[in-house]
Design a protein around this motif. Structure first.
Motif, short mmCIF file in Angstrom:
data_model
loop_
_atom_site.label_atom_id
_atom_site.label_comp_id
_atom_site.label_asym_id
_atom_site.label_seq_id
_atom_site.Cartn_x
_atom_site.Cartn_y
_atom_site.Cartn_z
N GLY A 12 0.81 -1.23 0.00
CA GLY A 12 0.00 0.00 0.00
C GLY A 12 0.83 1.27 0.00
N SER A 13 2.14 1.12 -0.01
CA SER A 13 3.00 2.32 -0.06
C SER A 13 3.13 2.79 -1.52
N PRO A 14 2.60 3.99 -1.84
CA PRO A 14 2.72 4.44 -3.22
C PRO A 14 4.16 4.46 -3.74
N TRP A 17 5.03 1.00 -4.69
CA TRP A 17 4.21 0.55 -5.83
C TRP A 17 4.77 1.10 -7.15
N ARG A 18 5.26 2.35 -7.11
CA ARG A 18 5.86 2.93 -8.34
C ARG A 18 6.95 2.01 -8.88
N VAL A 19 7.84 1.60 -7.98
CA VAL A 19 8.99 0.79 -8.41
C VAL A 19 8.50 -0.57 -8.93
N SER A 37 6.67 -5.16 7.16
CA SER A 37 5.50 -4.57 7.82
C SER A 37 5.87 -3.23 8.47
N PHE A 38 5.13 -2.18 8.09
CA PHE A 38 5.33 -0.87 8.74
C PHE A 38 4.88 -0.96 10.20
N GLU A 39 3.77 -1.69 10.42
CA GLU A 39 3.24 -1.81 11.79
C GLU A 39 4.26 -2.41 12.73
N GLU A 42 9.32 -2.86 10.65
CA GLU A 42 10.39 -3.59 9.96
C GLU A 42 11.18 -2.70 9.00
N HIS A 43 10.59 -1.52 8.66
CA HIS A 43 11.33 -0.60 7.78
C HIS A 43 12.52 0.03 8.51
N LYS A 44 12.56 -0.13 9.84
CA LYS A 44 13.70 0.40 10.60
C LYS A 44 14.69 -0.71 10.95
N SER A 45 14.51 -1.89 10.33
CA SER A 45 15.42 -3.01 10.64
C SER A 45 16.79 -2.77 10.00
N GLY A 55 15.88 4.39 6.54
CA GLY A 55 14.93 3.41 7.06
C GLY A 55 13.58 3.58 6.42
N GLN A 56 13.60 3.72 5.10
CA GLN A 56 12.33 3.88 4.37
C GLN A 56 12.21 2.80 3.30
N LEU A 57 10.97 2.58 2.92
CA LEU A 57 10.68 1.67 1.80
C LEU A 57 10.09 2.51 0.68
N PRO A 58 10.44 2.25 -0.55
CA PRO A 58 11.23 1.13 -1.05
C PRO A 58 12.72 1.26 -0.73
N VAL A 67 19.62 2.20 -5.33
CA VAL A 67 18.84 3.37 -5.74
C VAL A 67 17.48 3.27 -5.03
N ASN A 68 17.34 4.08 -4.00
CA ASN A 68 16.20 3.95 -3.10
C ASN A 68 15.04 4.87 -3.38
N GLU A 69 15.34 6.07 -3.82
CA GLU A 69 14.25 7.02 -4.07
C GLU A 69 13.39 6.45 -5.20
N SER A 70 12.09 6.39 -4.99
CA SER A 70 11.25 5.70 -5.97
C SER A 70 11.34 6.32 -7.36
N TYR A 71 11.36 7.65 -7.42
CA TYR A 71 11.46 8.28 -8.75
C TYR A 71 12.80 7.91 -9.39
N1 LIG Z 1 11.24 9.64 -1.04
C1 LIG Z 1 10.94 8.32 -0.83
C2 LIG Z 1 9.80 8.23 0.14
C3 LIG Z 1 9.60 6.87 0.62
C4 LIG Z 1 8.65 6.85 1.78
O1 LIG Z 1 8.17 7.91 2.26
N2 LIG Z 1 8.34 5.66 2.24
C5 LIG Z 1 7.49 5.55 3.39
C6 LIG Z 1 6.43 4.52 3.13
S1 LIG Z 1 5.26 5.08 1.96
C7 LIG Z 1 8.31 5.08 4.56
O2 LIG Z 1 9.14 4.20 4.44
N3 LIG Z 1 8.06 5.70 5.70
C8 LIG Z 1 8.70 5.35 6.93
C9 LIG Z 1 9.57 6.41 7.46
O3 LIG Z 1 9.78 7.44 6.78
O4 LIG Z 1 10.07 6.24 8.54
C10 LIG Z 1 10.58 7.66 -2.16
O5 LIG Z 1 9.79 8.21 -2.92
O6 LIG Z 1 11.10 6.60 -2.40
#
Ligand SMILES: N[C@@H](CCC(=O)N[C@@H](CS)C(=O)NCC(=O)O)C(=O)O
Length: 226
Positions: A12-14, A17-19, A37-39, A42-45, A55-58, A67-71
């Motif tokens: 559900g993370s846009p 989903w882009r990637v 799981s964000f709940e 696990e994104h901080k693992s 600590g973000q997804l993707p 290359v982490n930034e979705s764009y």
């Molecule tokens: N700029 C990043 C944003 C990624 C982003 O905001 N991911 C969110 C999930 S939709 C996330 O991991 N949030 C957790 C956090 O920032 O701690 C991208 O577009 O790839």
């Protein structure tokens, strides 16, 4: 090739989903992937932090390339696999310019959406104000009307930069789908509704549809009165 790729993602993370749509469009199925799981935070693992210090997804890796930034990942995939799968950057100067323009406007669109649907998540309880949320809602309505107008101008059955599906659809469709998941009315925003109906049937979009949306077909109604 896809076997050298790893995507850590959240349902559900846009941005994730882009990637995933870009990978599908470029015929890169079979990449390594892990649904986190964000709940459960696990994104901080460590596994994520090792690839993405924010600590973000993707979190995305191709061989030794991170290359982490979705764009950035979407541009990277199109540029590295130009002649594979669907071409995602149109040649026509007008269509290409519109694609870039709308892609970056798409970031504002996404931000305005988040400021409404995740208001309680972003703002600590003691700092919340109805007036602030209402302002965010008004800003989202302004944004929605802009995109309605863009689609209206392009005509029926169009993609966001013109006749062909391109990177702007890869990056902005997940925002549009999230709007409807959170209850936006297709009657009030018919052009966005039409665009959503068209794109949700696209194979790359269907293949990457958020699994928890499939498990629980009913979304929220946060945006039903917008
Ligand atoms: N700029 C990043 C944003 C990624 C982003 O905001 N991911 C969110 C999930 S939709 C996330 O991991 N949030 C957790 C956090 O920032 O701690 C991208 O577009 O790839």
């Amino acid at each position: 090739m896809a076997q050298d790729m790893t995507l850590l993602w959240g349902s559900g993370s846009p941005p994730c989903w882009r990637v995933m749509i870009a990978l599908e469009e470029k015929n890169l199925q079979g990449y390594n992937q892990k649904l986190l799981s964000f709940e459960k935070m696990e994104h901080k693992s460590q596994e994520v932090i090792d690839i993405n210090p924010r600590g973000q997804l993707p979190s995305f890796k191709h061989g030794d390339v991170i290359v982490n930034e979705s764009y950035a990942a979407c541009f990277y995939l199109e540029s590295q696999f130009k002649s594979q799968g669907n071409k995602l950057i149109p040649d026509s100067p007008a269509e290409q310019a519109l694609m870039y323009q709308r892609m970056f406007e798409g970031l504002t669109f996404y931000e305005k959406l988040n400021a409404v649907i995740y208001y309680n998540w972003f703002v600590p309880e003691g700092e919340r104000h109805d007036s602030a949320l209402n302002r965010n809602r008004e800003a989202l309505v302004t944004e929605l009307n802009l995109w309605e107008g863009y689609l209206q101008k392009l005509g029926s059955g169009s993609h966001l930069a013109g006749p062909s599906f391109s990177l702007v659809d890869v990056t902005v469709f997940p925002t549009v789908a999230t709007l409807f998941r959170f209850g936006l009315s297709a009657e009030k925003y018919p052009k966005l509704g039409e665009y959503y109906a068209l794109l949700k049937e696209r194979p790359s979009v269907k293949a990457s549809w958020p699994p928890h949306w499939l498990e629980n077909l009913k979304g929220q109604d946060t945006l039903k009165d917008m």
